[in-house]
Design an enzyme around this catalytic site. Structure first.
Site, mmCIF file in Angstrom:
data_model
loop_
_atom_site.group_PDB
_atom_site.id
_atom_site.type_symbol
_atom_site.label_atom_id
_atom_site.label_comp_id
_atom_site.label_asym_id
_atom_site.label_seq_id
_atom_site.Cartn_x
_atom_site.Cartn_y
_atom_site.Cartn_z
ATOM 1 N N CYS A 134 2.903 -2.817 4.484
ATOM 2 C CA CYS A 134 4.069 -3.690 4.379
ATOM 3 C C CYS A 134 4.512 -3.849 2.927
ATOM 4 C CB CYS A 134 3.757 -5.054 4.986
ATOM 5 S SG CYS A 134 5.114 -6.216 4.842
ATOM 6 N N CYS A 175 5.599 -7.353 1.885
ATOM 7 C CA CYS A 175 4.485 -8.277 1.666
ATOM 8 C C CYS A 175 3.790 -8.006 0.329
ATOM 9 C CB CYS A 175 3.426 -8.133 2.761
ATOM 10 S SG CYS A 175 4.066 -7.918 4.417
ATOM 11 N N ASP A 176 3.549 -6.746 0.027
ATOM 12 C CA ASP A 176 2.602 -6.420 -1.040
ATOM 13 C C ASP A 176 3.205 -5.715 -2.259
ATOM 14 O OD1 ASP A 176 0.601 -7.509 0.550
ATOM 15 O OD2 ASP A 176 0.248 -5.621 1.586
#
Ligand code: NAP
Length: 307
Positions: free
Chosen positions: A131, A134-135
């Site tokens: 993701c 997200c990261d």
């Protein structure tokens, strides 16, 4: 006989549990194979509102569970292996035991597809991710690699150029599954370097609990080489967890539940929440929002039925 059973214990399932438990419906949550959902596979979550310092993914999802339990939600370990949704009450087979319920919230999520490399799973959350939203932020000024040839890979590679010093996009073929527009955008991005006809053989370094590099193999020439990488993003698709509803709940050809408006499915009394229906946003906060919607609809449905 249950009022509400929720399948899945990620953000969507836990939020549905908080809401239905507070409405005194004593929900039963069936945790599933990947208890805690995708958040349990991440490390720091910095974009969930309410946590200015960020919060670890597993802690966030555990907090949601505790919050639901405080209001009387029950959790059952195990996975639903079969369902009967065409007759009332709905029946669910949880590893051999049948459970009956008046309403059902499907929050079984979508599992990221992984490459199956020897070290891949050991480094998830330590440089291996599925993701970018997200990261990506953790790889400011770092070397990033994205694997895949579909729209997800193009989108993630483009997004990650905001952070990385360079982004290598590794694809196993010459042709792309991605749409022309997404591919063109990636091709015109000077920070993205395409590595074609190539597969990743493994990712390192488990002894440091950190991604430091990968071993690659060119399928045409047979050349094998190693490349330094800090962030390794696998973008080869997701698999919605809807096998156990096959032939009953309407899905699209890839298995994602088709929404009939709000949180409704094609079966009255069965609601969807989170990634099992959402191939677009896939965020903790959108899944939680969807869990809230499903809970409110289940509540109203039971009220209309006089329960
Ligand atoms: P996808 O279209 O199924 O593409 C998956 C890619 O991963 C393919 O290029 C495939 O290679 C590769 N792949 C699969 N297994 C692999 C393996 N074991 N090793 C190496 N490569 C592997 O999946 P997606 O990109 O996640 O897209 C899914 C759907 O969501 C699509 O309909 C897409 O259009 C949509 N989507 C849309 C947007 C957008 O419009 N903004 C963004 C993301 C996704 P091969 O081509 O060789 O099979």
């Amino acid at each position: 006989m249950r009022n509400v059973v929720i399948i899945g214990s990620g953000c969507a399932g836990n939020t549905a549990a908080i809401y239905t438990a507070r409405a005194n419906l004593q929900p039963l949550v069936i945790s599933g194979h990947e208890a805690g959902g995708q958040l349990s596979l991440t490390t720091l979550v910095e974009n969930f509102p309410g946590f200015p310092e960020g919060i670890m993914g597993p802690e966030l999802v555990e907090n949601m569970k505790k919050q639901a339990q405080n209001f009387g939600a029950e959790y059952l370990h195990g996975a639903v292996i079969d369902t009967e949704l065409t007759t009332r009450p709905f029946r669910l087979n949880v590893e051999g035991e049948w459970i009956e319920t008046r309403t059902l919230i499907i929050a079984s999520g979508a599992s990221a597809r992984w490459l199956g490399l020897p070290n891949e799973h050991k480094l998830i959350g330590h440089g291996v991710s599925s993701c970018a939203t997200c990261d990506g932020f953790f790889y400011r000024g770092k070397k990033i690699m994205v694997v895949g040839g579909g729209d997800s890979a193009m989108e993630e590679a483009n997004f990650l150029t905001r952070f990385g010093s360079e982004v290598s996009l590794v694809h196993r073929r010459e042709e792309f599954r991605a749409s022309k527009i997404m591919l063109d955008r990636a091709r015109h991005n000077p920070k993205i370097k395409f590595v074609m006809n190539t597969v990743v053989e493994d990712v390192f370094d488990t002894s440091q609990q950190l991604v430091t590099g990968v071993r690659l193999r060119n399928l045409k020439t047979g050349r094998i080489w190693e490349q330094d990488v800090d962030g390794f993003f696998v973008a080869i698709g997701h698999i919605p967890n809807t096998k156990m509803f096959k032939g009953q709940i309407e899905t699209d050809p890839d298995g994602y539940i088709l929404s009939k408006g709000g949180a409704r499915t094609n079966i009255a009394g069965v609601f969807h929440a989170g990634d099992v229906q959402d191939r677009t946003y896939r965020q903790a906060i959108t899944a939680s929002g969807a869990g809230c919607m499903a809970a409110i609809e289940a509540e109203r449905y039971l009220e209309e039925e006089g329960h």
